[in-house]
Design a protein around this motif. Structure first.
Motif, short mmCIF file in Angstrom:
data_model
loop_
_atom_site.label_atom_id
_atom_site.label_comp_id
_atom_site.label_asym_id
_atom_site.label_seq_id
_atom_site.Cartn_x
_atom_site.Cartn_y
_atom_site.Cartn_z
N GLY A 57 0.82 -1.21 0.00
CA GLY A 57 0.00 0.00 0.00
C GLY A 57 0.85 1.25 0.00
N ALA A 58 1.94 1.25 0.79
CA ALA A 58 2.85 2.40 0.84
C ALA A 58 3.51 2.62 -0.51
CB ALA A 58 3.90 2.19 1.93
N TYR A 59 3.88 1.53 -1.19
CA TYR A 59 4.49 1.64 -2.51
C TYR A 59 3.51 2.27 -3.50
CZ TYR A 59 6.06 0.21 -7.15
OH TYR A 59 6.42 0.21 -8.47
N GLU A 60 2.26 1.85 -3.45
CA GLU A 60 1.26 2.40 -4.35
C GLU A 60 1.04 3.89 -4.09
OE1 GLU A 60 -2.11 -0.21 -3.74
OE2 GLU A 60 -1.69 -1.19 -5.67
N ILE A 65 2.25 9.77 -5.74
CA ILE A 65 2.98 11.03 -5.55
C ILE A 65 3.88 11.31 -6.75
CG2 ILE A 65 4.73 12.17 -4.12
CD1 ILE A 65 3.57 10.57 -1.74
N LEU A 66 4.43 10.25 -7.36
CA LEU A 66 5.39 10.40 -8.47
C LEU A 66 4.72 10.59 -9.83
CD1 LEU A 66 7.90 7.57 -7.44
CD2 LEU A 66 8.26 10.04 -7.25
N GLN A 67 3.40 10.62 -9.88
CA GLN A 67 2.71 10.80 -11.16
C GLN A 67 3.09 12.15 -11.80
OE1 GLN A 67 0.89 8.62 -12.68
NE2 GLN A 67 0.40 7.13 -11.08
N LEU A 111 15.34 6.40 -0.19
CA LEU A 111 14.21 6.49 -1.11
C LEU A 111 14.55 7.40 -2.28
CD1 LEU A 111 11.40 5.19 -1.02
CD2 LEU A 111 10.53 7.32 -0.02
N PHE A 112 15.20 8.53 -2.01
CA PHE A 112 15.61 9.44 -3.08
C PHE A 112 16.54 8.73 -4.06
CE2 PHE A 112 15.25 13.29 -0.03
CZ PHE A 112 13.88 13.24 -0.15
N GLY A 113 17.45 7.91 -3.51
CA GLY A 113 18.38 7.19 -4.37
C GLY A 113 17.66 6.24 -5.30
N ALA A 114 16.66 5.54 -4.78
CA ALA A 114 15.89 4.61 -5.62
C ALA A 114 15.09 5.36 -6.68
CB ALA A 114 14.94 3.78 -4.74
N ILE A 115 14.54 6.51 -6.30
CA ILE A 115 13.76 7.32 -7.25
C ILE A 115 14.65 7.83 -8.39
CG2 ILE A 115 12.47 9.48 -7.52
CD1 ILE A 115 11.37 8.99 -4.66
N PRO A 123 7.82 15.88 -7.03
CA PRO A 123 7.41 17.28 -7.21
C PRO A 123 8.21 18.19 -6.27
CG PRO A 123 5.49 15.84 -6.99
CD PRO A 123 6.69 15.01 -6.66
N GLY A 124 8.40 19.44 -6.68
CA GLY A 124 9.21 20.37 -5.91
C GLY A 124 8.71 20.59 -4.49
N ASN A 125 7.38 20.70 -4.31
CA ASN A 125 6.84 20.95 -2.97
C ASN A 125 7.05 19.74 -2.06
OD1 ASN A 125 4.95 19.43 -4.44
ND2 ASN A 125 3.23 20.21 -3.24
#
Length: 217
Positions: A57-60, A65-67, A111-115, A123-125
């Motif tokens: 669920g957290a992954y989804e 958020i990444l859309q 998480l940032f590294g994986a992204i 998103p910037g905000n």
């Protein structure tokens, strides 16, 4: 960040003052962040799933958020993110975990590294929000290195869910029905978040639509 939706976006130690009674006070509000309703709800849903160990669920919620997502195979990204979430949830309550492993800042850095590794971006905000969390987390771990984030996160979710639901219901219903609905809803956090979303968005839309039909008839 979540209660007021506007927050001090540069919370380094020089911007903190210890007041009487051990209360922390902020100074120098030259950099602020703000969450709109949509971003707040995304973050609240993500935190809820993490707090209750719902890894998929957290992954989804993170994907939401990444859309918009690129047309790419994200199976490797999914495995990486789920592993990062699982590691942090387990480390949070482990007496053998290091401060780094318990740190939500370390969690976000991984998480940032994986992204970035998957060619995605936040998103910037949201980046400003997570940067704030990372800096504040480093301070709190110095002040209370024994802190266990998961129970704190769960308690926050319970309190904020009750507050949001009370606001939503009070604007829609009146009388003792609110207390009964509130007590029942708090036993199902996921359903409660959906109910809050519906009360705040869909119900007013339905009311407006109904009023339009009455006017036309």
């Amino acid at each position: 960040t979540m209660r007021h939706r506007i927050f001090h976006a540069d919370p380094h130690p020089a911007n903190l003052i210890v007041l009487d009674g051990g209360v922390l006070g902020w100074v120098d509000f030259g950099m602020l962040g703000w969450l709109d309703e949509h971003t707040w709800l995304q973050q609240f849903r993500l935190r809820t799933d993490v707090a209750f160990g719902r890894i998929h669920g957290a992954y989804e919620k993170l994907l939401d958020i990444l859309q918009p997502l690129p047309p790419a195979n994200l199976s490797g990204f999914e495995l990486a993110v789920k592993g990062i979430i699982r590691d942090w949830v387990e480390a949070s309550s482990s007496p053998n975990a290091s401060l780094q492993e318990k740190s939500s800042g370390y969690f976000f850095m991984r998480l940032f590294g994986a992204i970035r590794g998957s060619g995605l971006s936040l998103p910037g905000n949201v980046m400003r929000l997570y940067r704030t969390v990372i800096v504040a987390d480093s301070i709190m771990l110095r002040l209370a290195p024994e802190i266990d984030w998961i129970p704190i996160l769960r308690r926050f979710i319970e309190i904020e869910t009750e507050r949001q639901l009370t606001i939503a219901l009070s604007e829609t219903f009146s009388g003792p029905a609110i207390s009964h609905m509130l007590a029942a809803a708090l036993h199902a956090p996921t359903a409660t978040i959906q109910l809050i979303d519906w009360l705040n968005s869909r119900l007013p839309q339905l009311g407006w639509s109904y009023q339009q039909r009455l006017t036309l008839s």
